[in-house]
Design a protein around this motif. Sequence first.
Motif, PDB file in Angstrom:
ATOM      1  N   LEU A  71      38.717  50.221  23.411  1.00  0.00           N
ATOM      2  CA  LEU A  71      37.402  50.083  22.783  1.00  0.00           C
ATOM      3  C   LEU A  71      36.715  51.436  22.640  1.00  0.00           C
ATOM      4  O   LEU A  71      36.157  51.757  21.589  1.00  0.00           O
ATOM      5  CB  LEU A  71      36.525  49.132  23.581  1.00  0.00           C
ATOM      6  N   ARG A  72      36.764  52.231  23.691  1.00  0.00           N
ATOM      7  CA  ARG A  72      36.128  53.557  23.638  1.00  0.00           C
ATOM      8  C   ARG A  72      36.804  54.449  22.616  1.00  0.00           C
ATOM      9  O   ARG A  72      36.131  55.228  21.933  1.00  0.00           O
ATOM     10  CB  ARG A  72      36.133  54.190  25.027  1.00  0.00           C
ATOM     11  N   SER A  73      38.132  54.328  22.485  1.00  0.00           N
ATOM     12  CA  SER A  73      38.844  55.140  21.486  1.00  0.00           C
ATOM     13  C   SER A  73      38.446  54.760  20.065  1.00  0.00           C
ATOM     14  O   SER A  73      38.581  55.562  19.141  1.00  0.00           O
ATOM     15  CB  SER A  73      40.364  55.005  21.661  1.00  0.00           C
ATOM     16  N   LYS A  74      37.934  53.538  19.897  1.00  0.00           N
ATOM     17  CA  LYS A  74      37.456  53.077  18.591  1.00  0.00           C
ATOM     18  C   LYS A  74      35.965  53.373  18.400  1.00  0.00           C
ATOM     19  O   LYS A  74      35.376  52.947  17.415  1.00  0.00           O
ATOM     20  CB  LYS A  74      37.722  51.583  18.434  1.00  0.00           C
ATOM     21  N   GLY A  75      35.357  54.046  19.377  1.00  0.00           N
ATOM     22  CA  GLY A  75      33.967  54.446  19.249  1.00  0.00           C
ATOM     23  C   GLY A  75      32.950  53.492  19.832  1.00  0.00           C
ATOM     24  O   GLY A  75      31.743  53.693  19.662  1.00  0.00           O
ATOM     25  N   TYR A  76      33.384  52.457  20.535  1.00  0.00           N
ATOM     26  CA  TYR A  76      32.447  51.513  21.137  1.00  0.00           C
ATOM     27  C   TYR A  76      31.942  52.042  22.480  1.00  0.00           C
ATOM     28  O   TYR A  76      32.709  52.614  23.258  1.00  0.00           O
ATOM     29  CB  TYR A  76      33.099  50.139  21.367  1.00  0.00           C
ATOM     30  N   GLU A  77      30.673  51.802  22.743  1.00  0.00           N
ATOM     31  CA  GLU A  77      30.103  52.115  24.047  1.00  0.00           C
ATOM     32  C   GLU A  77      30.385  50.933  24.968  1.00  0.00           C
ATOM     33  O   GLU A  77      30.138  49.782  24.604  1.00  0.00           O
ATOM     34  CB  GLU A  77      28.593  52.332  23.931  1.00  0.00           C
ATOM     35  N   VAL A  78      30.915  51.222  26.138  1.00  0.00           N
ATOM     36  CA  VAL A  78      31.237  50.165  27.107  1.00  0.00           C
ATOM     37  C   VAL A  78      30.620  50.542  28.453  1.00  0.00           C
ATOM     38  O   VAL A  78      31.016  51.529  29.057  1.00  0.00           O
ATOM     39  CB  VAL A  78      32.763  49.973  27.258  1.00  0.00           C
ATOM     40  N   ASN A  79      29.661  49.746  28.896  1.00  0.00           N
ATOM     41  CA  ASN A  79      29.029  49.941  30.205  1.00  0.00           C
ATOM     42  C   ASN A  79      29.478  48.880  31.202  1.00  0.00           C
ATOM     43  O   ASN A  79      28.850  48.710  32.242  1.00  0.00           O
ATOM     44  CB  ASN A  79      27.504  49.912  30.057  1.00  0.00           C
ATOM     45  N   THR A  80      30.526  48.180  30.893  1.00  0.00           N
ATOM     46  CA  THR A  80      31.060  47.120  31.752  1.00  0.00           C
ATOM     47  C   THR A  80      31.556  47.708  33.064  1.00  0.00           C
ATOM     48  O   THR A  80      32.269  48.703  33.075  1.00  0.00           O
ATOM     49  CB  THR A  80      32.222  46.399  31.036  1.00  0.00           C
ATOM     50  N   ARG A  81      31.178  47.067  34.136  1.00  0.00           N
ATOM     51  CA  ARG A  81      31.653  47.475  35.459  1.00  0.00           C
ATOM     52  C   ARG A  81      32.984  46.789  35.761  1.00  0.00           C
ATOM     53  O   ARG A  81      33.194  45.638  35.374  1.00  0.00           O
ATOM     54  CB  ARG A  81      30.656  47.072  36.536  1.00  0.00           C
ATOM     55  N   LEU A  82      33.851  47.480  36.490  1.00  0.00           N
ATOM     56  CA  LEU A  82      35.090  46.897  37.023  1.00  0.00           C
ATOM     57  C   LEU A  82      34.941  46.895  38.535  1.00  0.00           C
ATOM     58  O   LEU A  82      34.768  47.953  39.142  1.00  0.00           O
ATOM     59  CB  LEU A  82      36.310  47.717  36.628  1.00  0.00           C
ATOM     60  N   THR A  83      35.023  45.715  39.123  1.00  0.00           N
ATOM     61  CA  THR A  83      34.739  45.559  40.543  1.00  0.00           C
ATOM     62  C   THR A  83      35.768  44.634  41.176  1.00  0.00           C
ATOM     63  O   THR A  83      36.102  43.590  40.588  1.00  0.00           O
ATOM     64  CB  THR A  83      33.331  44.936  40.715  1.00  0.00           C
ATOM     65  N   PRO A  84      36.265  44.985  42.368  1.00  0.00           N
ATOM     66  CA  PRO A  84      37.144  44.035  43.057  1.00  0.00           C
ATOM     67  C   PRO A  84      36.385  42.727  43.303  1.00  0.00           C
ATOM     68  O   PRO A  84      35.206  42.744  43.674  1.00  0.00           O
ATOM     69  CB  PRO A  84      37.468  44.721  44.385  1.00  0.00           C
ATOM     70  N   ALA A  85      37.051  41.627  43.090  1.00  0.00           N
ATOM     71  CA  ALA A  85      36.408  40.321  43.269  1.00  0.00           C
ATOM     72  C   ALA A  85      36.066  40.096  44.735  1.00  0.00           C
ATOM     73  O   ALA A  85      36.850  40.402  45.628  1.00  0.00           O
ATOM     74  CB  ALA A  85      37.309  39.207  42.757  1.00  0.00           C
TER      75      ALA A  85
ATOM     76  N   GLN B 298      25.186  46.927  26.382  1.00  0.00           N
ATOM     77  CA  GLN B 298      23.892  46.574  26.981  1.00  0.00           C
ATOM     78  C   GLN B 298      24.037  46.546  28.504  1.00  0.00           C
ATOM     79  O   GLN B 298      24.976  45.960  29.037  1.00  0.00           O
ATOM     80  CB  GLN B 298      23.421  45.219  26.454  1.00  0.00           C
ATOM     81  N   THR B 299      23.116  47.170  29.193  1.00  0.00           N
ATOM     82  CA  THR B 299      23.138  47.225  30.654  1.00  0.00           C
ATOM     83  C   THR B 299      22.124  46.239  31.219  1.00  0.00           C
ATOM     84  O   THR B 299      20.990  46.180  30.765  1.00  0.00           O
ATOM     85  CB  THR B 299      22.800  48.652  31.134  1.00  0.00           C
ATOM     86  N   ASP B 300      22.548  45.470  32.206  1.00  0.00           N
ATOM     87  CA  ASP B 300      21.673  44.522  32.907  1.00  0.00           C
ATOM     88  C   ASP B 300      20.975  43.552  31.969  1.00  0.00           C
ATOM     89  O   ASP B 300      19.769  43.326  32.063  1.00  0.00           O
ATOM     90  CB  ASP B 300      20.667  45.260  33.784  1.00  0.00           C
ATOM     91  N   GLY B 301      21.755  42.959  31.102  1.00  0.00           N
ATOM     92  CA  GLY B 301      21.212  41.932  30.237  1.00  0.00           C
ATOM     93  C   GLY B 301      22.097  41.690  29.042  1.00  0.00           C
ATOM     94  O   GLY B 301      22.995  42.475  28.747  1.00  0.00           O
ATOM     95  N   GLN B 302      21.831  40.587  28.374  1.00  0.00           N
ATOM     96  CA  GLN B 302      22.509  40.250  27.124  1.00  0.00           C
ATOM     97  C   GLN B 302      21.498  39.568  26.233  1.00  0.00           C
ATOM     98  O   GLN B 302      20.966  38.507  26.588  1.00  0.00           O
ATOM     99  CB  GLN B 302      23.714  39.336  27.357  1.00  0.00           C
ATOM    100  N   GLY B 303      21.230  40.175  25.096  1.00  0.00           N
ATOM    101  CA  GLY B 303      20.285  39.599  24.161  1.00  0.00           C
ATOM    102  C   GLY B 303      18.958  39.345  24.841  1.00  0.00           C
ATOM    103  O   GLY B 303      18.399  40.239  25.485  1.00  0.00           O
ATOM    104  N   PRO B 304      18.457  38.100  24.761  1.00  0.00           N
ATOM    105  CA  PRO B 304      17.157  37.799  25.350  1.00  0.00           C
ATOM    106  C   PRO B 304      17.185  37.642  26.873  1.00  0.00           C
ATOM    107  O   PRO B 304      16.137  37.553  27.504  1.00  0.00           O
ATOM    108  CB  PRO B 304      16.781  36.469  24.684  1.00  0.00           C
ATOM    109  N   ASP B 305      18.375  37.608  27.455  1.00  0.00           N
ATOM    110  CA  ASP B 305      18.499  37.427  28.903  1.00  0.00           C
ATOM    111  C   ASP B 305      18.569  38.797  29.575  1.00  0.00           C
ATOM    112  O   ASP B 305      19.573  39.498  29.485  1.00  0.00           O
ATOM    113  CB  ASP B 305      19.751  36.617  29.239  1.00  0.00           C
ATOM    114  N   ILE B 306      17.490  39.171  30.249  1.00  0.00           N
ATOM    115  CA  ILE B 306      17.395  40.488  30.848  1.00  0.00           C
ATOM    116  C   ILE B 306      17.349  40.355  32.369  1.00  0.00           C
ATOM    117  O   ILE B 306      16.649  39.517  32.912  1.00  0.00           O
ATOM    118  CB  ILE B 306      16.124  41.229  30.359  1.00  0.00           C
ATOM    119  N   GLY B 307      18.105  41.202  33.032  1.00  0.00           N
ATOM    120  CA  GLY B 307      18.135  41.231  34.490  1.00  0.00           C
ATOM    121  C   GLY B 307      19.537  41.538  34.967  1.00  0.00           C
ATOM    122  O   GLY B 307      20.517  41.328  34.242  1.00  0.00           O
TER     123      GLY B 307
END
Length: 161
Positions: free
Chosen positions: A117-131, A83-92
């Motif tokens: 995860l991707r090798s197991k077929g999961y879609e991952v839209n998680t960003r990796l960002t320097p803190a 899910q991009t820019d949200g989780q469940g009912p929390d959108i933004g």
Amino acid sequence: METEKAIFACGCFWGAQHLFERAAGVVRSTVGYIGGHKEKPTYQEVKAHTTGHAEAVEVEFDPMQTSFTELCKLFFEIHDPAQTDGQGPDIGPQYRSEIFYLNEPQKQQAEEVIALLRSKGYEVNTRLTPASTFWKAEEYHQHYYDKTGGEPYCHIRVKKF
């Protein structure tokens, strides 16, 4: 005891903190804001989408009892990284899926978990960002479910490693 820190954004920070706090090896956690352009953002500003920040949880852990990789696995189990820019009912954008890595080993370990995860077929839209600077959220947000006696409504176990 030497501890390390990790910072994860995966939707509502109340639920994330509640679940991370119960993981083996976690010493403490703090909810706050990261990844935006405004110094000392408030909840109202983040919620209004004016700061670019994500709601996140800073997890302090004992590396003798758990690892950053294990915390990454828990991170992916408790939210939907597709899910991009949200989780469940929390959108933004403040509810986005993002790992804010503190060093290159954390980045590499997160990349390895995502690749698995991707090798197991999961879609991952998680960003990796320097803190960037982690801004502690207002006190009423800290350990919210412990204070209210509630349970997280928006976090689910998506997959199990």
